[in-house]
Design a protein around this motif. Structure first.
Motif, PDB file in Angstrom:
ATOM      1  N   VAL A 468      74.652  50.268  70.737  1.00 33.72           N
ATOM      2  CA  VAL A 468      73.533  49.136  70.668  1.00 33.72           C
ATOM      3  C   VAL A 468      73.146  49.063  69.303  1.00 33.72           C
ATOM      4  O   VAL A 468      73.019  50.141  68.633  1.00 33.72           O
ATOM      5  CB  VAL A 468      72.356  49.682  71.416  1.00 33.72           C
ATOM      6  CG1 VAL A 468      71.379  48.595  71.452  1.00 33.72           C
ATOM      7  CG2 VAL A 468      72.769  49.695  73.176  1.00 33.72           C
ATOM      8  N   GLU A 469      73.030  47.718  68.983  1.00 35.42           N
ATOM      9  CA  GLU A 469      72.654  47.449  67.312  1.00 35.42           C
ATOM     10  C   GLU A 469      71.486  46.411  67.643  1.00 35.42           C
ATOM     11  O   GLU A 469      71.470  45.544  68.429  1.00 35.42           O
ATOM     12  CB  GLU A 469      73.684  46.630  66.591  1.00 35.42           C
ATOM     13  CG  GLU A 469      74.778  47.819  66.236  1.00 35.42           C
ATOM     14  CD  GLU A 469      74.369  48.876  65.004  1.00 35.42           C
ATOM     15  OE1 GLU A 469      72.964  48.555  64.628  1.00 35.42           O
ATOM     16  OE2 GLU A 469      75.021  49.658  64.687  1.00 35.42           O
ATOM     17  N   TYR A 470      70.586  46.301  66.891  1.00 27.58           N
ATOM     18  CA  TYR A 470      69.589  45.380  67.106  1.00 27.58           C
ATOM     19  C   TYR A 470      69.613  44.381  65.558  1.00 27.58           C
ATOM     20  O   TYR A 470      69.789  44.957  64.465  1.00 27.58           O
ATOM     21  CB  TYR A 470      68.344  46.024  66.927  1.00 27.58           C
ATOM     22  CG  TYR A 470      67.876  46.602  68.475  1.00 27.58           C
ATOM     23  CD1 TYR A 470      67.435  45.998  69.473  1.00 27.58           C
ATOM     24  CD2 TYR A 470      68.086  48.009  68.335  1.00 27.58           C
ATOM     25  CE1 TYR A 470      67.112  46.657  70.693  1.00 27.58           C
ATOM     26  CE2 TYR A 470      67.810  48.650  69.549  1.00 27.58           C
ATOM     27  CZ  TYR A 470      67.405  48.138  70.806  1.00 27.58           C
ATOM     28  OH  TYR A 470      67.340  48.564  71.931  1.00 27.58           O
ATOM     29  N   VAL A 471      69.624  43.056  65.963  1.00 28.98           N
ATOM     30  CA  VAL A 471      69.694  42.283  64.786  1.00 28.98           C
ATOM     31  C   VAL A 471      68.702  41.156  64.683  1.00 28.98           C
ATOM     32  O   VAL A 471      68.275  40.404  65.926  1.00 28.98           O
ATOM     33  CB  VAL A 471      71.209  41.483  64.800  1.00 28.98           C
ATOM     34  CG1 VAL A 471      71.312  40.460  63.804  1.00 28.98           C
ATOM     35  CG2 VAL A 471      72.175  42.470  64.894  1.00 28.98           C
ATOM     36  N   LYS A 472      67.991  40.778  63.629  1.00 28.47           N
ATOM     37  CA  LYS A 472      67.095  39.915  63.345  1.00 28.47           C
ATOM     38  C   LYS A 472      67.659  38.797  62.552  1.00 28.47           C
ATOM     39  O   LYS A 472      68.204  39.230  61.423  1.00 28.47           O
ATOM     40  CB  LYS A 472      65.782  40.438  63.105  1.00 28.47           C
ATOM     41  CG  LYS A 472      64.675  39.455  62.556  1.00 28.47           C
ATOM     42  CD  LYS A 472      63.346  40.152  62.227  1.00 28.47           C
ATOM     43  CE  LYS A 472      62.362  39.316  61.508  1.00 28.47           C
ATOM     44  NZ  LYS A 472      62.027  38.007  62.318  1.00 28.47           N
ATOM     45  N   ASN A 473      67.399  37.468  62.736  1.00 27.21           N
ATOM     46  CA  ASN A 473      67.727  36.532  61.772  1.00 27.21           C
ATOM     47  C   ASN A 473      69.291  36.763  61.668  1.00 27.21           C
ATOM     48  O   ASN A 473      69.566  36.153  60.459  1.00 27.21           O
ATOM     49  CB  ASN A 473      66.946  36.478  60.563  1.00 27.21           C
ATOM     50  CG  ASN A 473      65.743  36.044  61.072  1.00 27.21           C
ATOM     51  OD1 ASN A 473      65.335  35.238  61.529  1.00 27.21           O
ATOM     52  ND2 ASN A 473      64.646  36.842  59.979  1.00 27.21           N
ATOM     53  N   ALA A 474      70.096  37.159  62.499  1.00 27.50           N
ATOM     54  CA  ALA A 474      71.486  37.040  62.291  1.00 27.50           C
ATOM     55  C   ALA A 474      72.078  37.881  61.341  1.00 27.50           C
ATOM     56  O   ALA A 474      73.202  38.319  61.365  1.00 27.50           O
ATOM     57  CB  ALA A 474      72.151  35.453  62.075  1.00 27.50           C
ATOM     58  N   ASN A 475      71.324  38.423  60.078  1.00 21.09           N
ATOM     59  CA  ASN A 475      72.028  39.274  59.422  1.00 21.09           C
ATOM     60  C   ASN A 475      71.083  40.572  58.778  1.00 21.09           C
ATOM     61  O   ASN A 475      71.388  41.358  57.851  1.00 21.09           O
ATOM     62  CB  ASN A 475      72.660  38.832  58.190  1.00 21.09           C
ATOM     63  CG  ASN A 475      71.576  37.541  57.357  1.00 21.09           C
ATOM     64  OD1 ASN A 475      70.400  38.098  57.387  1.00 21.09           O
ATOM     65  ND2 ASN A 475      72.000  36.552  56.581  1.00 21.09           N
ATOM     66  N   MET A 476      69.764  40.329  59.303  1.00 23.97           N
ATOM     67  CA  MET A 476      68.984  41.850  59.046  1.00 23.97           C
ATOM     68  C   MET A 476      69.418  42.832  60.092  1.00 23.97           C
ATOM     69  O   MET A 476      68.992  42.693  61.398  1.00 23.97           O
ATOM     70  CB  MET A 476      67.688  41.273  59.280  1.00 23.97           C
ATOM     71  CG  MET A 476      67.151  40.297  58.116  1.00 23.97           C
ATOM     72  SD  MET A 476      65.551  39.791  58.445  1.00 23.97           S
ATOM     73  CE  MET A 476      64.508  41.120  57.757  1.00 23.97           C
TER      74      MET A 476
END
Length: 758
Positions: A468-476
């Motif tokens: 699992v990975e969490y991503v904010k604003n597509a590149n954070m």
């Protein structure tokens, strides 16, 4: 199950009855632009079917299957189906389309030209070969929608509490689904009447017997893909259901349990033994024809009506034995399927009774006016069969034939064109920031499970290869430490870190009040300077004065900057051209020349009119929903016009370039030009090492370069770093105004999942 109606009307249960979860499976044949069955393999642009959670093939190599996750509303489910459609259509080879009808396009004469899905699992291939032998390949080519329905756990637990029974929760839950299934199988003819949409079959489907006129639903009739009449299973109890199917398999009537093609399947486990142990947790409804007039094969109204219908199946009292319910259901559904779409159904009276049951339920449970309207519209279709879906298909087909056209081909072309109108957006999620939409597209195409955790905050959860990975604003991402965005958000700290590491940055002062900044005006008045907020992105609040400024203009710039932040910077203006370097994992992935917002005069139109015309470009939009932003005519733009001796009403001369901004941010209306290949490696290395000094994995570094034809050197004046951006926009690199697009969203995915094969 008795007394359920009173339980459903209970105050504690009533609001819970409206809660549910659904997922959809939607099949479609791939076709050529001319409407012929495709001859190509499953598209290679999507990840392998061995691992893809959303895009599969059904029986044939041409039969694409789109599978949504489970959602808590019909709207969310349809939105994701729309996203899958966009990904599927944009991934097809040779401009192929998806056939929008349940009945297949013209099929080849030779069965060998109907190719079984080329799967890596030989067991799956052998199963399809068996189906081809027993049922024939042609019936396997029929497509539809499977509606997977689950009552909410809160509802079932509250009902169980009020039921006053010694049965366990799991047993009670199973009994609820059994009752719902029995009634659905008995009354499913109404769904066929309302939503049947397969009145015709194209050449090559029928070999022997065929209807001699249009019927409501070939797919749901005995002409469709069904088991032999003697293949039956009881829905009286889960034990009977499992026992009957196991007997059919043991007896050789079915090769596997999944060959049982009832309009309802009991679900909740991978095999029958496990189902018997765990109980039923949801049901799969398999008799929904594709709606050719709906871009994604179904509509929100249809899905919401199906929900109401399933609720009604639990609501109504049982008055007949389950075996009779099922037997009558088969007969009546076939009868309605075979009716002419424009005739009133022979089951009209029972249809009125069913509608009254739905109305009674809606009133008792205080359902919304919208839900009551759906019921009333269905009542109208009982009175006026020409309003039913199948009748609309017949009438539309007749119209197309009169114009020497073919309905499926025409609609397939329309939906294909829509998918490519704005290829940078993703259907269902067009309100999200554009880089995130593109990132979502790439996740789906590459078989990465994605969950939108917070749409407004652009927060995603990805799952691939068990990780699992969490991503904010597509590149954070988790690859950057918490401190990195905080550091780059503060422009003063960024400058200090870079200066300490030996990079050239503009000199300047920081101010926390207008009065303090005004008092230092004379420091900057006679030379080029920049006024900007201390902690903002996207070029907000920036004013640039190349040759100094009057005190009045300086005051205006301060006002604009302080609107964006409580602290501002006034820095020296560095001569040269600004370039954005996108650095990821130590390597420059893209370089962009950004031209400030501008218009070119034609000697006729005013600045305001020229801006309005340029803003018509389909690449332009607002709030980062398009690759280029709309050009504004606010305070900053009018200040820029004033410096050129112009106003918004001025009419520029022909070919005169009028700049509306000094800063070149695409987010403030600038044009983007990709020069990744043209940029000298020396400047890429400066951007890469500067990013490393900031401790960042992902960074947008803005360099001012006087002459990029000269080599760059860290220790001289060949460049200047004016900013580091912790959340650099990617869409402007992917869809530039000019030059080659750089698919940075894929670089982010490879950073997170280096094991990806694509």
């Amino acid at each position: 199950m008795k007394e359920l109606k009173n339980i459903l009307k209970a105050e504690a249960v009533r609001p819970l009855f409206k809660l549910f979860r659904i997922g959809l499976e939607k099949e479609s044949q791939r076709i050529t632009p001319e409407g012929c069955l495709a001859k190509t393999d499953h598209p290679k642009k999507v990840a392998s079917r061995d691992i893809h959670p959303y895009i599969q093939t059904d029986f044939s190599e041409t039969q694409m299957e789109l599978i949504t996750p489970v959602f808590d509303s019909s709207e969310e489910t349809l939105r994701f189906l729309g996203a899958l459609h966009d990904v599927a259509l944009r991934s097809l080879d040779n401009e192929e389309r998806l056939w929008p009808l349940s009945m297949p396009p013209i099929l080849p004469e030779d069965d060998r030209d109907i190719v079984i899905a080329k799967l890596s699992d030989q067991g799956d291939v052998n199963y399809r070969r068996y189906l081809a032998k027993v049922y024939g390949k042609r019936k396997q080519m029929v497509s539809g929608i499977h509606y997977n329905f689950e009552f909410s756990e809160e509802l079932l637990k509250e009902m169980h509490t009020l039921y006053f029974s010694t049965m366990s929760y799991e047993t009670f839950r199973t009994e609820v689904y059994l009752k719902t299934s029995r009634h659905y199988l008995r009354y499913r003819w109404l769904i066929t009447y309302l939503f049947g949409a397969s009145p015709y079959a194209k050449e090559g489907y029928f070999i022997d017997e065929a209807p001699d006129e249009p019927i409501r639903s070939i797919r749901n009739s005995h002409f469709g893909y069904t088991n032999r009449p003697e293949i039956k299973a009881s829905f009286e109890s889960l034990t009977d259901y499992v026992s009957d199917i196991e007997h059919l398999v043991d007896n050789g009537d079915l090769i596997e349990a999944k060959e049982f093609y009832s309009s309802v399947r009991l679900r909740g486990a991978d095999n029958l033994d496990e189902l018997l142990e765990k109980g039923v947790s949801y049901i799969e409804l398999r008799n929904i024809d594709l709606d050719p007039f709906a871009e994604y094969g179904t509509t929100l109204e249809t899905l919401e009506f199906l929900h109401l219908f399933v609720m009604t199946m639990l609501w109504i009292d049982e008055t007949e034995h389950s075996d009779k319910l099922l037997t009558d259901g088969v007969m009546l559904n076939d009868q309605v399927s075979l009716e002419h779409p424009l005739t009133k159904t022979a089951l009209y009276e029972e249809g009125v009774w069913l509608m009254n049951q739905m109305t009674e339920m809606a009133e008792a449970l205080n359902l919304s006016d919208k839900e009551k309207t759906l019921i009333n519209e269905a009542k109208e279709q009982l009175e006026a069969p020409e309003k039913t879906l199948s009748a609309r298909v017949v009438l539309a087909e007749e119209k197309e034939v009169a114009q020497n056209k073919e309905l499926g081909t025409e609609l397939g072309n329309v939906y294909y064109q829509r998918a490519f109108e704005r290829p940078y957006q993703l259907s269902g999620y067009r309100q999200m920031e554009l880089s995130t939409q593109i990132f979502l597209f790439d996740c789906i195409q590459n078989g990465i499970k994605v969950e939108v955790l917070d749409e407004n905050d652009q927060f995603l959860k990805l799952t691939f290869n068990g990780r699992v990975e969490y991503v904010k604003n597509a590149n954070m991402t988790s690859k950057d430490s918490y401190i990195v965005p905080l550091l780059m958000e503060n422009k003063t700290v960024t400058k200090k870190v870079l200066a300490k590491a030996g990079y050239r940055v503009p000199l300047g002062k920081e101010f926390s009040s207008v009065a303090a900044a005004e008092a230092r005006y004379e420091l900057f008045a006679k030379k080029g300077f920049v006024v900007k907020p201390k902690s903002t992105n996207y070029g907000l609040g920036i004013s640039i004065f190349k040759d100094g400024a009057t005190f009045e203009d300086y005051q205006k710039a301060l006002e604009i900057a302080f609107k964006e932040d409580s602290d501002i910077l006034v820095e020296e203006f560095l001569e040269g051209t600004e370039y954005r370097f996108f650095v990821l994992d130590g390597k420059t992935r893209a370089v962009l020349l950004r031209v400030p917002a501008n218009v070119v005069g034609d000697g006729v139109n005013s600045v305001e009119e020229l801006v309005a015309e340029k803003n018509k470009d389909s690449l332009r939009g607002s709030n980062h929903r398009a690759p280029l932003e709309l050009i504004q005519l606010g305070d900053l733009e009018q200040l820029m016009l004033k410096e050129q001796g112009l106003t918004i009403s001025s009419i520029p001369e022909k070919e005169q370039i009028v700049y509306l901004r000094e800063n070149s941010n695409v987010s403030t209306g600038g044009d983007s030009i990709d020069i990744t290949e043209e940029m000298d490696e020396s400047y890429k290395k400066i951007a890469e090492s500067a990013t490393e000094s900031l401790g960042a994995k992902v960074c947008g570094i803005d360099l001012i370069i006087p002459n990029r034809k000269n080599k760059g050197c860290k220790n001289d004046n060949s460049y200047g770093i004016i900013e580091g951006n912790f959340n650099p926009a990617m869409h402007m690199h992917i869809y530039p105004f000019a030059g080659v697009g750089q698919r940075l969203t894929m670089d982010v995915l490879r950073l997170l999942y280096p094991e990806m094969t694509k």
